[in-house]
Enzyme design. Structure first.
Site, PDB file in Angstrom:
ATOM      1  N   ARG A   1       0.268  76.524  53.865  1.00 10.15           N
ATOM      2  CA  ARG A   1      -0.470  75.285  54.098  1.00 10.15           C
ATOM      3  C   ARG A   1      -1.633  75.588  55.034  1.00 10.15           C
ATOM      4  O   ARG A   1      -1.676  76.635  55.658  1.00 10.15           O
ATOM      5  CB  ARG A   1       0.446  74.208  54.698  1.00 10.15           C
ATOM      6  CG  ARG A   1       0.905  74.519  56.108  1.00 10.15           C
ATOM      7  CD  ARG A   1       1.649  73.351  56.741  1.00 10.15           C
ATOM      8  NE  ARG A   1       2.163  73.746  58.045  1.00 10.15           N
ATOM      9  CZ  ARG A   1       2.943  72.965  58.804  1.00 10.15           C
ATOM     10  NH1 ARG A   1       3.301  71.769  58.378  1.00 10.15           N
ATOM     11  NH2 ARG A   1       3.362  73.387  59.971  1.00 10.15           N
TER      12      ARG A   1
ATOM     13  N   GLU B   1       5.716  63.798  66.820  1.00 11.43           N
ATOM     14  CA  GLU B   1       6.774  64.651  66.298  1.00 11.43           C
ATOM     15  C   GLU B   1       7.501  65.327  67.447  1.00 11.43           C
ATOM     16  O   GLU B   1       6.864  65.786  68.405  1.00 11.43           O
ATOM     17  CB  GLU B   1       6.213  65.814  65.460  1.00 11.43           C
ATOM     18  CG  GLU B   1       5.506  65.466  64.210  1.00 11.43           C
ATOM     19  CD  GLU B   1       4.950  66.742  63.545  1.00 11.43           C
ATOM     20  OE1 GLU B   1       5.425  67.858  63.843  1.00 11.43           O
ATOM     21  OE2 GLU B   1       4.022  66.607  62.754  1.00 11.43           O
TER      22      GLU B   1
ATOM     23  N   LYS C   1      13.222  74.316  55.397  1.00 12.32           N
ATOM     24  CA  LYS C   1      14.569  73.799  55.110  1.00 12.32           C
ATOM     25  C   LYS C   1      15.532  74.022  56.274  1.00 12.32           C
ATOM     26  O   LYS C   1      16.557  73.367  56.367  1.00 12.32           O
ATOM     27  CB  LYS C   1      15.125  74.359  53.814  1.00 12.32           C
ATOM     28  CG  LYS C   1      15.343  75.852  53.773  1.00 12.32           C
ATOM     29  CD  LYS C   1      15.938  76.242  52.422  1.00 12.32           C
ATOM     30  CE  LYS C   1      16.075  77.739  52.256  1.00 12.32           C
ATOM     31  NZ  LYS C   1      14.777  78.434  52.224  1.00 12.32           N
TER      32      LYS C   1
ATOM     33  N   GLU D   1      -2.058  68.115  62.739  1.00 14.82           N
ATOM     34  CA  GLU D   1      -2.220  69.223  63.684  1.00 14.82           C
ATOM     35  C   GLU D   1      -3.450  70.068  63.356  1.00 14.82           C
ATOM     36  O   GLU D   1      -3.341  71.229  62.935  1.00 14.82           O
ATOM     37  CB  GLU D   1      -0.960  70.086  63.727  1.00 14.82           C
ATOM     38  CG  GLU D   1       0.232  69.354  64.313  1.00 14.82           C
ATOM     39  CD  GLU D   1       1.443  70.245  64.561  1.00 14.82           C
ATOM     40  OE1 GLU D   1       1.535  71.306  63.929  1.00 14.82           O
ATOM     41  OE2 GLU D   1       2.275  69.867  65.387  1.00 14.82           O
TER      42      GLU D   1
HETATM   43  C1  GLA Z   1       4.447  70.837  63.136  1.00 15.06           C
HETATM   44  C2  GLA Z   1       3.977  70.147  61.863  1.00 15.06           C
HETATM   45  C3  GLA Z   1       5.109  69.657  61.016  1.00 15.06           C
HETATM   46  C4  GLA Z   1       6.225  70.657  61.000  1.00 15.06           C
HETATM   47  C5  GLA Z   1       6.679  70.932  62.414  1.00 15.06           C
HETATM   48  C6  GLA Z   1       7.865  71.858  62.490  1.00 15.06           C
HETATM   49  O1  GLA Z   1       4.551  70.021  64.202  1.00 15.06           O
HETATM   50  O2  GLA Z   1       3.103  69.090  62.118  1.00 15.06           O
HETATM   51  O3  GLA Z   1       4.600  69.450  59.719  1.00 15.06           O
HETATM   52  O4  GLA Z   1       5.787  71.825  60.405  1.00 15.06           O
HETATM   53  O5  GLA Z   1       5.625  71.541  63.082  1.00 15.06           O
HETATM   54  O6  GLA Z   1       8.281  72.070  63.802  1.00 15.06           O
END
Ligand code: GLA
Length: 641
Positions: free
Chosen positions: A105, A300, A349, A144
């Site tokens: 990604r 998050e 996962k 992010e």
């Molecule tokens: C980041 C991303 C999420 C995920 C988390 C995993 O914060 O924004 O999509 O990948 O890490 O910890």
């Protein structure tokens, strides 16, 4: 208003039958907001220019029907495979010059005009279709920014870097002067000779590298602004993007925070660090400070293990509750997770979710429901503020400049020193904001300056005014050494403010043995310098009599200056002494490992959050009141009648 509770929701990973169960479980847990669409570009636009939104209409309708707000994302962090296949030149090139490929990604080049155009197109489609959907409460732009691609070394980036440099320096004379290109025959005679700094045979020009880092950060902020302008045509709802305040010093968040309507951040604990909750405190204080004290969104964090550290331990029972309430205590008004349902396939996962692989008969689910209920019971805290009379300085170009390979010692980083001094404030129970050197310091009494090597003239003047006006500073070694172009201030160190600290050092002596004994009984680490008092009083020395800790009265204020990095106990003593000079105190009397933070409304209602990170029951004493805090628990003590 209820406190926001939820997480990233990725229904595209699950069959439709699961969606109905998701709604039921979200209601059971008290979830009232989810972030959606973050990684959905390939489903929204399976082929370039062909859009499929019907499935997502259903998702948003379901959320609306269940009273759950959508934090609607633009999916621009993860372009679909057709993008890289059609526009290979828009895929990032890494710092070694390697052309990367699709398959993960965030592989695009942030400077690519094709990427920007495609990102704005999909953002516009989404805004057009969903701006007025009743579920949509706010916008989550991208994900992010720069998490994996802050710096991309493509031709497009080089072209934009040149334009950025012209804007900054006007002409080549300005550029050559700023970068000190008289050294090593590096003077540029044409803009075409300036490139993104790919690998060189030996030490690269530090001004070039630091400006490249400034530019790369700036480019991402432009990408956000471009998306925001598109969304704004259709919606007046607030927009944000999730920063990474605890861990990712590659984007200048002082600059970026000016572009968002509300600050949001992500934070993940370093599972192997028994003191990881201290870094959590920093991430939270920093998020609050980026929004000038306003409540912020924890977009998050994790219910339990992550999947990207070497050893990904699951959280201990109740650890997630402590983490969540520690963020809340430090000013978050929204507590969210990555992600709602733990994936059963794909790169993540092994990352925990709110609904774990084990299902609802699990520690995680029980704690998720408990947290939902706890937040509901704390609704009246929403909107209250955290007060700090202390600030600790953080500056991005300073951190970037210290990544340069040729320096007095490579045994510390700006982040490492910052963390050590933040930790000392944490241990002292002193709530601190994070501030930028050129920012408004007038509301603080105490400012810590941790290895702010690169300090602009404006920043130096700001600190001078702060101390002159009665403030107290604690300055570590390697602060105030070079200006914003990474040009050393001459005449003895720390040249930016010798007068303020009342000290002059001629040379640095990084400690070859790693340790220097102090007369007071502690020891210094990593660093020593040949400092002479120039007005300051000597409080501690190395065994040979060289000053280690000096205190200077400057104007109406006080400057503490260290010539080494003391061991933690000695540092605690020094912080305590400087705090007394500053007139700042701990929020409460609490045993080591018990965190206490106050949130208060302007009308006088206030709460003390007491978070016991230890295995022993503890008692906190605040304003004459004793508060029992069982081992591992959080007690929210209401202070008003
Ligand atoms: C980041 C991303 C999420 C995920 C988390 C995993 O914060 O924004 O999509 O990948 O890490 O910890």
């Amino acid at each position: 208003m209820a406190i926001v509770y939820g997480g990233d929701y990725n229904p595209e990973q699950w069959p439709r039958e699961t969606w109905a169960e998701d709604m039921r479980l979200m209601r059971e847990a008290g979830v009232n907001r989810v972030s959606v669409g973050i990684f959905s570009w390939a489903l929204f636009e399976p082929e370039e220019g062909r859009y499929e939104f019907a499935w997502f209409d259903e998702v948003l309708d379901l959320l609306a029907a269940n009273g759950i707000e959508a934090c609607l994302a633009t999916p621009t962090a993860s372009p679909p495979p057709w993008f890289a296949a059609t526009y290979p030149e828009a895929v990032m090139v890494d710092a070694d010059g390697r052309q990367l490929t699709h398959g993960s990604r965030q592989g695009f080049d942030p400077s690519s005009d094709v990427y920007i155009a495609k990102a704005l197109q999909i953002a516009e489609k989404i805004a057009e279709r969903y701006a007025d959907h009743p579920a949509v409460g706010l916008w989550h732009l991208h994900n992010e920014y720069g998490c994996h691609n802050t710096r991309s070394y493509t031709k497009a980036a080089t072209a934009k870097f040149r334009t950025w440099l012209r804007d900054r320096y006007g002409d080549l004379d300005g550029l050559n002067a700023a970068w000190g290109t008289a050294f090593w025959s590096q003077a540029y005679s044409s803009w075409d000779q300036v490139y993104a700094p790919l690998p060189t045979p030996t030490i690269p020009n530090p001004g070039h590298v630091v400006d490249w880092k400034r530019f790369s950060s700036w480019q991402l902020v432009q990408n956000y602004r471009a998306e925001a302008a598109v969304i704004r045509k259709y919606s007046d709802k607030p927009m944000t993007t999730n920063f990474m305040t605890g861990s990712h010093p590659e984007i200048d968040l002082w600059e970026f925070s000016g572009a968002v309507d509300i600050v949001s951040t992500d934070h993940y604990l370093a599972g192997e660090d028994p003191q990881a909750h201290v870094n959590l405190g920093f991430a939270a204080d920093y998020a609050r400070s980026l929004g000038a004290g306003k409540p912020w969104i924890l977009m998050e964090h994790s219910t339990s293990a992550v999947n990207w550290q070497g050893r990904n331990r699951a959280k201990a029972p109740r650890e997630m509750l402590r983490n969540s309430l520690a963020h809340f205590a430090r000013g978050a008004d929204a507590i969210m997770f990555f992600q709602w349902r733990a994936s059963k396939q794909g790169a993540e996962k092994w990352h925990s979710g709110m609904v774990p692989h084990a299902g609802t008969d699990s520690k995680i689910w029980r704690e998720v429901c408990e947290l939902g209920a706890t937040l509901k019971s704390l609704a009246e805290v929403e909107g209250s503020r955290v007060q700090a009379e202390t600030a600790i300085l953080w500056d991005f170009p300073n951190a970037w400049a210290q990544e340069h390979e040729a320096r007095p010692t490579n045994e510390f980083t700006a982040q490492g020193i910052f963390d050590a001094y933040y930790a000392a404030l944490w241990r002292a129970g002193i709530t601190a904001d994070v501030a930028e050197p050129e920012g408004d310091l007038s509301k603080y009494k105490f400012v810590v300056v941790p290895a702010v090597y690169l300090l602009s003239r404006k920043g130096a003047e700001n600190l001078r005014q702060f101390v002159n006006g009665g403030g107290t500073v604690l300055v570590t070694p390697y602060s105030g050494i070079a200006d914003e172009t990474d040009t050393v201030y001459l005449g003895g160190y720390p040249g930016a403010f010798r007068d303020v600290v009342g000290v002059r050092s001629e040379e640095f002596y990084p400690l070859i043995g790693g340790r220097v004994e102090l007369a007071s009984g502690g020891h210094g680490t990593i660093w020593s310098e040949a400092a002479e008092p120039a007005g300051a009083e000597v409080r501690d020395t190395y065994a040979d009599g060289t000053p280690a800790w000096l205190v200077n009265r400057f104007g109406a204020g006080t400057a503490h200056y260290l010539t080494t990095f003391p061991d933690p106990d000695t540092l605690d003593r020094i912080v305590a002494a400087a705090a007394v000079d500053a007139g700042v105190a701990a929020v409460a009397e609490a045993p080591v490992g018990v965190e206490v933070v106050r949130r208060a409304h302007d009308d006088g209602r206030s709460w003390l959050f007491c978070i016991n990170h230890t295995d022993a029951d503890a008692t906190v004493k605040a304003a004459g009141v004793l508060i029992d805090v069982p081992a591992g628990e959080v007690v929210v003590h209401r202070e008003h009648a």
